[in-house]
Write an enzyme that holds these catalytic residues in place. Structure first.
Site, PDB file in Angstrom:
ATOM      1  N   ASP A 165      16.752  -2.712 -10.534  1.00 25.32           N
ATOM      2  CA  ASP A 165      17.913  -3.607 -10.489  1.00 25.32           C
ATOM      3  C   ASP A 165      18.730  -3.566  -9.200  1.00 25.32           C
ATOM      4  O   ASP A 165      19.635  -4.374  -9.009  1.00 25.32           O
ATOM      5  CB  ASP A 165      18.826  -3.364 -11.695  1.00 25.32           C
ATOM      6  CG  ASP A 165      19.328  -1.919 -11.790  1.00 25.32           C
ATOM      7  OD1 ASP A 165      19.297  -1.205 -10.775  1.00 25.32           O
ATOM      8  OD2 ASP A 165      19.734  -1.522 -12.900  1.00 25.32           O
ATOM      9  N   ASP A 179      21.206  -1.883  -8.027  1.00 23.59           N
ATOM     10  CA  ASP A 179      22.643  -1.983  -8.293  1.00 23.59           C
ATOM     11  C   ASP A 179      23.448  -0.826  -7.720  1.00 23.59           C
ATOM     12  O   ASP A 179      24.634  -0.676  -8.025  1.00 23.59           O
ATOM     13  CB  ASP A 179      22.896  -2.098  -9.799  1.00 23.59           C
ATOM     14  CG  ASP A 179      22.482  -0.842 -10.571  1.00 23.59           C
ATOM     15  OD1 ASP A 179      21.858   0.062  -9.963  1.00 23.59           O
ATOM     16  OD2 ASP A 179      22.768  -0.769 -11.780  1.00 23.59           O
ATOM     17  N   ASP A 185      13.150   1.791 -11.468  1.00 18.08           N
ATOM     18  CA  ASP A 185      14.522   1.265 -11.392  1.00 18.08           C
ATOM     19  C   ASP A 185      14.480  -0.021 -10.578  1.00 18.08           C
ATOM     20  O   ASP A 185      14.475   0.012  -9.348  1.00 18.08           O
ATOM     21  CB  ASP A 185      15.438   2.288 -10.734  1.00 18.08           C
ATOM     22  CG  ASP A 185      16.898   1.847 -10.715  1.00 18.08           C
ATOM     23  OD1 ASP A 185      17.176   0.697 -11.114  1.00 18.08           O
ATOM     24  OD2 ASP A 185      17.759   2.636 -10.291  1.00 18.08           O
ATOM     25  N   ARG A 235       0.820  -1.218   0.000  1.00 17.88           N
ATOM     26  CA  ARG A 235       0.000   0.000   0.000  1.00 17.88           C
ATOM     27  C   ARG A 235       0.853   1.266   0.000  1.00 17.88           C
ATOM     28  O   ARG A 235       0.828   2.060   0.928  1.00 17.88           O
ATOM     29  CB  ARG A 235      -0.987  -0.015   1.171  1.00 17.88           C
ATOM     30  CG  ARG A 235      -1.922  -1.205   1.124  1.00 17.88           C
ATOM     31  CD  ARG A 235      -2.868  -1.255   2.305  1.00 17.88           C
ATOM     32  NE  ARG A 235      -3.676  -2.479   2.244  1.00 17.88           N
ATOM     33  CZ  ARG A 235      -4.510  -2.887   3.195  1.00 17.88           C
ATOM     34  NH1 ARG A 235      -4.662  -2.155   4.290  1.00 17.88           N
ATOM     35  NH2 ARG A 235      -5.186  -4.008   3.064  1.00 17.88           N
TER      36      ARG A 235
END
EC number: 4.2.2.2
Length: 419
Positions: free
Chosen positions: A276, A278, A274, A204
């Site tokens: 990933d 990283d 985004d 939520r």
């Protein structure tokens, strides 16, 4: 029309109280909240849970503007219930400002509330099954630069018949496990969510149903329950979703948008994701397709809701959110840690069950109470600057701008624009 406003107009004031926005920079559905402008001043003089001079006492009656002659942590045992037409100006507190810790707040039926620059941290000792902030009824409220965390049900929840609400420049963080929810935003009466940070909530972030404008927000490290949940309901919803940035964190296991259906109508524009984790912010724009937005029914035309003055790009929104949102006049240790998590770009963050892992509410410098010779809530040195009299209790008189003198002073303490 309010009786008070009608009377003002009859005596020929050159401005209309109702035409004012709540403060310079107020936007969205709740921008015209009046707060306590037509009432009296109340100065919070201690950090007690209750009694004369306490914050709880300050918000217990209608038509008040609340300022602070003390800074620090106010520990509360029971929930605080806010009355109608109350303005809370946390930026007026000396030192590191105000944190309210230990239980939640109800703004249900607190019509025309204006709340700025305060930290509301519920915590494990708060009432089980309750929100850090809840609004189930009431109209025309605005929350600006609030830091709210550690709800035991939702962290900031709006539902029922509530209408014309804005949450802007606010941190909504770390709903406690096992529920760990950012909040329900489920009303047909109109809610604006502008430039907020949702962080470390399992689910939520938010869950939306009804009429909503979700613009320039950052959502970080949601859990398996979901990031932005699109209704999950047969009730009709109509939302703008514009210029937001979703950033996966260590707890994230599902995509940014989930549980949309044919009843959830969304106008979407330039939202970034985004996934990933990283350590670099390098997301991409989500293509305009239902599959990227949880199966909601996409529409081609933006809904005509009260909009932001300046629409940021998602990257600009991240820069603004990490620099300025929450009770940011002085950022406390909790918000500092949360912002550091975001700026790890996916490598840091956690869902918590106990605020002890964050160091609790932390310690705040209480500062020193200012000299206020006439006791009207405005320090003597500020009175000269804004044109009021340090020897006359005139803080609730109206300046030519339409704001009271105490509002003029409070507004001068913080930025009036975000761009």
């Amino acid at each position: 029309m309010r009786l008070g406003i009608a009377l003002f107009s009859l005596i020929g004031l050159c401005h209309s109280v109702s035409a004012l926005i709540a403060f310079p920079g107020a936007e969205g559905f709740g921008a015209n909240a009046v707060g306590g402008r037509q009432g009296e001043i109340y100065v919070v003089t201690n950090l007690n849970d209750s009694g004369e001079g306490s914050l709880r006492d300050a918000v217990s009656a209608t038509d008040r503007i609340v300022v602070f002659a003390v800074g620090g942590v106010i520990e509360i045992s029971d929930r605080i219930v806010v009355s109608k037409r109350v303005t809370i100006l946390g930026q007026t507190a000396p030192g590191d400002g105000i944190t309210v810790y230990g239980n939640g707040w109800s703004f249900s039926n607190a019509d025309d509330a204006i709340v700025r620059y305060i930290r509301i941290r519920m915590g494990k000792v708060g009432d089980s099954g309750k929100d850090a902030i809840t609004i189930a009824e009431g109209s025309t409220m605005i929350f600006d630069h609030v830091s709210v965390s550690w709800g035991r049900d939702e962290t900031f929840s709006i539902s029922g018949t509530a209408s014309n609400i804005t949450i802007q420049n606010t941190i909504i963080a770390q709903g406690l496990e096992t529920h760990s929810c950012g909040g329900l935003i489920q009303t047909g009466g109109g809610v604006s969510l502008f430039r907020n940070l949702y962080i470390d909530n399992k689910t939520r972030n938010p869950k939306v149903k009804g009429v909503n404008d979700f613009t320039n927000n950052v959502v970080y490290n949601w859990g398996g329950g979901g990031g932005y949940i699109a209704g999950d309901s047969s009730g009709d919803s109509y939302a703008n979703i514009i210029g937001n940035y979703f950033i996966s964190g260590p707890s994230t296991s599902v995509t940014a948008f989930t549980r949309g259906n044919e009843y959830f109508h969304g106008y979407v524009e330039t939202n970034y994701y985004d996934p990933d984790r990283d350590g670099t912010l390098n997301g991409n724009e989500l293509g305009v397709s239902a599959s990227n937005y949880g199966g909601m029914a996409l529409v081609d035309t933006k809904y005509d809701y009260p909009a932001v003055e300046y629409q940021m790009t998602p990257g600009e929104a991240v820069n603004y959110v990490t620099g300025y949102v929450g009770a940011s006049k002085v950022r406390d240790s909790v918000d500092t840690q949360l912002i550091a998590q975001v700026k790890s770009w996916g490598t840091k963050g956690e869902l918590i069950s106990d605020e002890a892992s964050m160091g609790g509410p932390g310690d705040l410098d209480g500062g020193s109470p200012p000299t206020d010779s006439d006791g009207d809530g405005i320090p003597d040195d500020a009175e000269t600057e804004i044109g009021s009299d340090p020897n006359t209790a005139d803080s609730m008189e109206l300046h030519s701008s339409g704001y009271t003198y105490v509002e003029m002073w409070a507004n001068s303490l913080v930025p009036s624009s975000y761009h």
